[in-house]
Design a protein around this motif. Structure first.
Motif, PDB file in Angstrom:
ATOM      1  N   SER A  16       0.633  -1.293   0.404  1.00 51.91           N
ATOM      2  CA  SER A  16      -0.201   0.112  -0.046  1.00 51.91           C
ATOM      3  C   SER A  16       1.396   1.565   0.102  1.00 51.91           C
ATOM      4  N   THR A  17       0.887   1.460  -0.733  1.00 57.10           N
ATOM      5  CA  THR A  17       1.539   3.468  -1.145  1.00 57.10           C
ATOM      6  C   THR A  17       0.967   4.600   0.110  1.00 57.10           C
ATOM      7  N   THR A  18       2.209   5.643   0.704  1.00 50.10           N
ATOM      8  CA  THR A  18       1.783   7.060   0.842  1.00 50.10           C
ATOM      9  C   THR A  18       1.297   7.783  -0.550  1.00 50.10           C
ATOM     10  N   ARG A  19       1.265   8.974   0.630  1.00 47.93           N
ATOM     11  CA  ARG A  19       1.046  10.009  -0.801  1.00 47.93           C
ATOM     12  C   ARG A  19       2.341  10.550  -0.647  1.00 47.93           C
ATOM     13  N   PRO A  27      -3.942  20.489  -4.651  1.00 45.51           N
ATOM     14  CA  PRO A  27      -3.786  19.425  -3.389  1.00 45.51           C
ATOM     15  C   PRO A  27      -3.644  17.761  -4.098  1.00 45.51           C
ATOM     16  N   PHE A  28      -3.031  17.329  -4.649  1.00 44.87           N
ATOM     17  CA  PHE A  28      -2.611  15.664  -4.996  1.00 44.87           C
ATOM     18  C   PHE A  28      -1.200  15.365  -4.952  1.00 44.87           C
ATOM     19  N   GLY A  38      -8.795  14.322 -11.074  1.00 43.69           N
ATOM     20  CA  GLY A  38      -8.481  15.992 -11.874  1.00 43.69           C
ATOM     21  C   GLY A  38      -7.340  16.700 -11.550  1.00 43.69           C
ATOM     22  N   ASP A  39      -5.998  15.825 -11.082  1.00 46.49           N
ATOM     23  CA  ASP A  39      -4.877  15.569 -10.928  1.00 46.49           C
ATOM     24  C   ASP A  39      -4.366  15.702 -12.809  1.00 46.49           C
ATOM     25  N   ARG A 228     -11.801  14.074   4.404  1.00 45.70           N
ATOM     26  CA  ARG A 228     -11.349  15.046   5.295  1.00 45.70           C
ATOM     27  C   ARG A 228     -11.105  16.339   4.471  1.00 45.70           C
ATOM     28  N   GLU A 229     -10.082  16.436   2.505  1.00 43.53           N
ATOM     29  CA  GLU A 229     -10.014  17.131   2.283  1.00 43.53           C
ATOM     30  C   GLU A 229     -10.938  16.890   0.968  1.00 43.53           C
ATOM     31  N   GLY A 230     -12.111  16.607   0.658  1.00 40.49           N
ATOM     32  CA  GLY A 230     -12.871  16.537  -1.095  1.00 40.49           C
ATOM     33  C   GLY A 230     -12.195  16.405  -1.730  1.00 40.49           C
ATOM     34  N   SER A 231     -10.946  17.699  -2.983  1.00 39.34           N
ATOM     35  CA  SER A 231     -10.647  17.252  -3.575  1.00 39.34           C
ATOM     36  C   SER A 231      -9.388  16.929  -3.539  1.00 39.34           C
ATOM     37  N   THR A 232      -8.724  15.206  -3.574  1.00 44.48           N
ATOM     38  CA  THR A 232      -7.658  14.781  -2.524  1.00 44.48           C
ATOM     39  C   THR A 232      -6.809  13.804  -3.636  1.00 44.48           C
TER      40      THR A 232
END
Length: 255
Positions: A16-19, A27-28, A38-39, A228-232
């Motif tokens: 599993s990856t992280t960000r 915000p990506f 949307g990235d 938590r963030e919506g667009s992410t």
């Protein structure tokens, strides 16, 4: 990016990856692997290439899904050029083929029967878990030779019952179809613990062992969270059968 290896006739690996460690802008930021949020497509492509390289198989051996919160299960026999359409679970018997599930609060489930050489990756959000994606994927694995008692499951990072607030009516409805998922949050409000419900569903289907990453995507800012963030962005959880030699690859990579 954390990972494990399993012993047996077929060497199964899960990560599993992280960000952290990619090229996407806020915000990506930064290691977004979702191409539907949307990235910048070139950033997602670069991140996916990096993921494939670090897993030692190349991006062309990674199979993605067009996840739709449904209960469709698709068996794949080799690489595909585009995300598999309209599906929330992938199953294969092929080695060196990475099955990928993308999440930002939903439960990523990685399943394997090492003896039979059957693996699966599942996207189980509130809707998909409620309508039965989990038992369907177990059935699909059995059709390819797996036995429930030999299947091991790993639940990746997801929204926890501590934080996942929902209306009381929704909690009651989901728990009716996914027993064990109803809970109360840290704010003493109605909540859902989808990983707990999925775990109970797997065990009731005869799955022998269920391991779970304890991290909550809503709480842990090293992970993406839509609530938590919506667009992410989206993290990836990947399962594959490794045909490489017995020398271990790194088990932890996040940059």
């Amino acid at each position: 990016m954390s990972g494990t290896a399993s012993a047996g006739p077929f060497r199964v690996r899960r990560v599993s990856t992280t960000r952290a460690g990619g090229v996407s802008a806020p915000p990506f930021d930064t290691f977004n692997l979702g191409d539907h949020v949307g990235d910048d497509p070139s950033a997602v492509e670069a991140n996916r290439r990096r993921l494939g390289e670090r897993l030692g198989m190349g991006v062309e051996r990674l199979v993605f899904m067009e996840q739709v919160h449904g209960r469709t299960v698709t068996v794949v026999d080799g690489p595909v050029a585009e995300p598999v359409p309209m599906t929330d679970a992938l199953v294969t018997t092929q080695r060196d083929l990475g099955l990928v599930v993308l999440t930002a609060d939903c439960v990523p489930i990685l399943l394997s029967d090492e003896e039979a050489g059957v693996i699966a990756a599942v996207h189980a959000g509130r809707v998909g878990a409620r309508i039965g994606i989990v038992p369907r994927v177990v059935e699909a694995m059995v059709e390819l030779g797996a036995l429930p008692a030999r299947i091991g499951a790993f639940l990746g990072p997801a929204a926890s019952g501590r934080q996942y607030e929902v209306p009381a009516v929704m909690r009651a409805d989901v728990d009716k179809h996914l027993p064990g998922s109803a809970t109360t949050t840290v704010r003493n409000t109605p909540g859902l613990d989808i990983p707990a419900g999925v775990r109970a569903q797997l065990l009731s289907a005869g799955v022998s062992a269920v391991a779970q990453d304890p991290r909550c995507t809503i709480e842990d800012r090293t992970l993406f969270s839509h609530r938590r963030e919506g667009s992410t962005g989206r993290i990836a959880s990947v399962v594959w059968m490794d045909s490489a030699s017995t020398d271990d690859r790194p088990g932890t990579v996040d940059r």
